[in-house]
Scaffold this motif. Structure first.
Motif, PDB file in Angstrom:
ATOM      1  N   GLU A 114     -25.586  21.194   4.177  1.00  0.00           N
ATOM      2  CA  GLU A 114     -25.400  20.437   2.941  1.00  0.00           C
ATOM      3  C   GLU A 114     -26.275  20.988   1.822  1.00  0.00           C
ATOM      4  O   GLU A 114     -25.842  21.103   0.668  1.00  0.00           O
ATOM      5  CB  GLU A 114     -25.697  18.957   3.185  1.00  0.00           C
ATOM      6  CG  GLU A 114     -24.622  18.278   4.033  1.00  0.00           C
ATOM      7  CD  GLU A 114     -24.870  16.784   4.218  1.00  0.00           C
ATOM      8  OE1 GLU A 114     -25.892  16.282   3.698  1.00  0.00           O
ATOM      9  OE2 GLU A 114     -24.032  16.128   4.867  1.00  0.00           O
ATOM     10  N   TYR A 138     -16.209  21.853   6.807  1.00  0.00           N
ATOM     11  CA  TYR A 138     -17.048  20.692   6.468  1.00  0.00           C
ATOM     12  C   TYR A 138     -16.279  19.751   5.542  1.00  0.00           C
ATOM     13  O   TYR A 138     -15.840  20.162   4.466  1.00  0.00           O
ATOM     14  CB  TYR A 138     -18.340  21.146   5.798  1.00  0.00           C
ATOM     15  CG  TYR A 138     -19.473  20.167   5.968  1.00  0.00           C
ATOM     16  CD1 TYR A 138     -20.151  20.072   7.180  1.00  0.00           C
ATOM     17  CD2 TYR A 138     -19.860  19.324   4.930  1.00  0.00           C
ATOM     18  CE1 TYR A 138     -21.193  19.176   7.354  1.00  0.00           C
ATOM     19  CE2 TYR A 138     -20.899  18.419   5.099  1.00  0.00           C
ATOM     20  CZ  TYR A 138     -21.564  18.355   6.312  1.00  0.00           C
ATOM     21  OH  TYR A 138     -22.592  17.452   6.481  1.00  0.00           O
ATOM     22  N   ARG A 190     -17.010  17.296   3.521  1.00  0.00           N
ATOM     23  CA  ARG A 190     -17.541  16.874   2.220  1.00  0.00           C
ATOM     24  C   ARG A 190     -17.895  18.068   1.341  1.00  0.00           C
ATOM     25  O   ARG A 190     -18.720  17.956   0.434  1.00  0.00           O
ATOM     26  CB  ARG A 190     -18.772  15.988   2.431  1.00  0.00           C
ATOM     27  CG  ARG A 190     -18.465  14.654   3.108  1.00  0.00           C
ATOM     28  CD  ARG A 190     -19.734  13.848   3.391  1.00  0.00           C
ATOM     29  NE  ARG A 190     -20.547  13.660   2.218  1.00  0.00           N
ATOM     30  CZ  ARG A 190     -21.855  13.961   2.152  1.00  0.00           C
ATOM     31  NH1 ARG A 190     -22.476  14.485   3.194  1.00  0.00           N
ATOM     32  NH2 ARG A 190     -22.533  13.747   1.043  1.00  0.00           N
ATOM     33  N   GLN A 202     -17.568  17.677  -2.575  1.00  0.00           N
ATOM     34  CA  GLN A 202     -18.558  16.725  -3.099  1.00  0.00           C
ATOM     35  C   GLN A 202     -19.938  17.379  -3.213  1.00  0.00           C
ATOM     36  O   GLN A 202     -20.642  17.232  -4.213  1.00  0.00           O
ATOM     37  CB  GLN A 202     -18.628  15.499  -2.171  1.00  0.00           C
ATOM     38  CG  GLN A 202     -19.596  14.429  -2.616  1.00  0.00           C
ATOM     39  CD  GLN A 202     -19.672  13.297  -1.582  1.00  0.00           C
ATOM     40  OE1 GLN A 202     -18.782  13.142  -0.751  1.00  0.00           O
ATOM     41  NE2 GLN A 202     -20.742  12.522  -1.643  1.00  0.00           N
ATOM     42  N   LEU A 203     -20.321  18.138  -2.180  1.00  0.00           N
ATOM     43  CA  LEU A 203     -21.627  18.794  -2.183  1.00  0.00           C
ATOM     44  C   LEU A 203     -21.656  19.978  -3.139  1.00  0.00           C
ATOM     45  O   LEU A 203     -22.666  20.210  -3.816  1.00  0.00           O
ATOM     46  CB  LEU A 203     -21.965  19.262  -0.756  1.00  0.00           C
ATOM     47  CG  LEU A 203     -22.132  18.150   0.282  1.00  0.00           C
ATOM     48  CD1 LEU A 203     -22.023  18.716   1.685  1.00  0.00           C
ATOM     49  CD2 LEU A 203     -23.471  17.452   0.084  1.00  0.00           C
ATOM     50  N   LYS A 259     -14.250  20.006  -7.682  1.00  0.00           N
ATOM     51  CA  LYS A 259     -13.009  20.044  -6.911  1.00  0.00           C
ATOM     52  C   LYS A 259     -12.368  21.415  -7.043  1.00  0.00           C
ATOM     53  O   LYS A 259     -12.385  22.024  -8.106  1.00  0.00           O
ATOM     54  CB  LYS A 259     -12.044  18.972  -7.413  1.00  0.00           C
ATOM     55  CG  LYS A 259     -12.214  17.617  -6.743  1.00  0.00           C
ATOM     56  CD  LYS A 259     -10.985  16.764  -6.982  1.00  0.00           C
ATOM     57  CE  LYS A 259     -10.839  15.653  -5.962  1.00  0.00           C
ATOM     58  NZ  LYS A 259     -10.868  16.077  -4.584  1.00  0.00           N
TER      59      LYS A 259
END
Length: 380
Positions: A317, A341, A343, A346-347, A351
């Motif tokens: 992350e 992964y 997410r 978001q990390l 987008k």
């Protein structure tokens, strides 16, 4: 030459890429299905497809396809196929199989029936009761899907990802065929910089160099069909000569691979040397946080860690946040990232312009594509 049907098998998500590669070889009669691209060609295509297809897994000779709901139907229709046209008297012909949503669900029984049918057909041609099978290899597969049997013979041998340059391996190597598919999906223009800031053992930079120099990916290896009498040695010679003539030796590429691990970078340098592209790739030990460039336009294509192992999630992350910060500063670049992964966006902090589902081995991933602006046209 007579027309034959070939099947280029493909990882899920790369079928359209493989179809484009087949058409670029000059075979326009293409049918695309999940995991396979079927095309009509001649015997020379066995050689050319094996040498040139970058993103396909294997090249199979399609012997026939028919409905088979009983073992008797499977036996009789398999026997009716022209096996002796391809298999010599000393052919080594193991039979593998798979069955999905079919009445004939016992794979071992289907394999045994097909083996028996081929032997019976061979007996008619060669007038003998026993075959030593000590000659060239012809791996036969019977694939049943919804009561339709497709019989093929593998022309490749080892999978096409085994180019011959990667003798050593890092902990989690990216398959060469997937790497080539990722680069083709990115539509990299070889007059721009190509960068992999998490290059590991160098698969993406090496495949980019092979593409940029138009080097046939199979030029360093052999294939099962090279020993088949039905595919004359002359066709292999002509295909390899064509491949050698088409290499763009004078092209200057700008390819960069960086990583924080000096050990894997030494592997990357070894692989680039073995592939004959070392002079076109600059490898450097560098953390993602220090990636900088003065170049206005370029491509980043990378395969970062996925956090699949226990305890890796926090590190991954943090890496994805760092990638978002660094890549975001390259606002005129395009970047393409594969990961499983969930997410990631978001990390990463943005987008993707486009997402595509791909499989890295058995791991379901998404290929996140971020499109930078096109460079302005040069005024002549």
């Amino acid at each position: 030459m007579s027309k034959i049907e070939l099947i280029a098998t493909a990882t899920f998500g790369l079928e359209a890429v493989v179809a484009r590669e087949v058409r670029n070889l000059g075979y326009p009669e293409v049918t695309v299905e999940d995991g396979r691209v079927t095309f009509t060609a001649d015997e020379a295509a066995i050689c050319r497809a094996n040498l040139w297809l970058r993103s396909a897994d294997r090249v199979l000779l399609k012997m026939g396809s028919f409905e088979a709901a009983t073992f008797e139907e499977l036996f009789q229709q398999t026997k009716a196929l022209p096996w002796p046209e391809w298999l010599p008297v000393n052919a080594n012909f193991p039979v593998n199989g798979k069955s999905i949503k079919s009445k004939l669900h016992s794979v071992p029984d289907c394999q045994a029936i097909v083996k028996k049918a081929v032997v019976e057909k061979m007996k008619e041609k060669y007038r003998r009761d026993w075959f030593d099978e000590d000659g060239p290899r012809y791996s036969i597969e019977v694939a049943l899907l919804k009561d339709v049997a497709t019989l093929t013979v593998d022309t490749s041998g080892a999978g096409l990802h085994k180019r011959g340059y990667r003798k050593l391996s890092s902990e989690a190597p990216l398959k060469e065929t997937l790497a080539a598919g990722m680069i083709n999906l990115a539509r990299w223009f070889d007059d721009r910089i190509f960068m992999d800031p998490l290059c590991g053992s160098g698969t993406l930079p090496v495949e980019a160099a092979l593409i940029g120099l138009n080097i046939a990916p199979g030029n360093q290896r052999s294939f099962d069909a090279q020993l088949w009498p039905a595919v004359p040695e002359k066709l292999w010679y002509e295909a390899r000569t064509e491949a050698a003539d088409l290499v763009k030796r004078d092209r200057k590429l700008r390819i960069i691979g960086t990583d924080i691990d000096e050990k894997v970078l030494s592997l990357a340098r070894y692989h680039a040397q073995a592939a004959g592209v070392a002079e076109h790739i600059h490898f450097q030990r560098l953390p993602v946080s220090e990636v900088r460039t003065k170049s206005k336009y370029g491509y980043i294509v990378c395969n970062p860690p996925y956090g699949e192992r226990l305890g890796e999630a926090k590190e991954v992350e943090a890496l994805y946040r760092e990638m978002g910060r660094v890549f975001g500063s390259l606002d005129t670049w395009s970047y393409y990232i594969i990961t499983s992964y969930p997410r990631f966006e978001q990390l990463f902090g943005r987008k993707a312009d486009k997402r595509r589902k791909l499989y890295n081995g058995r791991i379901e991933c998404h290929y996140y594509q971020y499109f930078g602006p096109r460079p302005p046209r040069r005024v002549e």
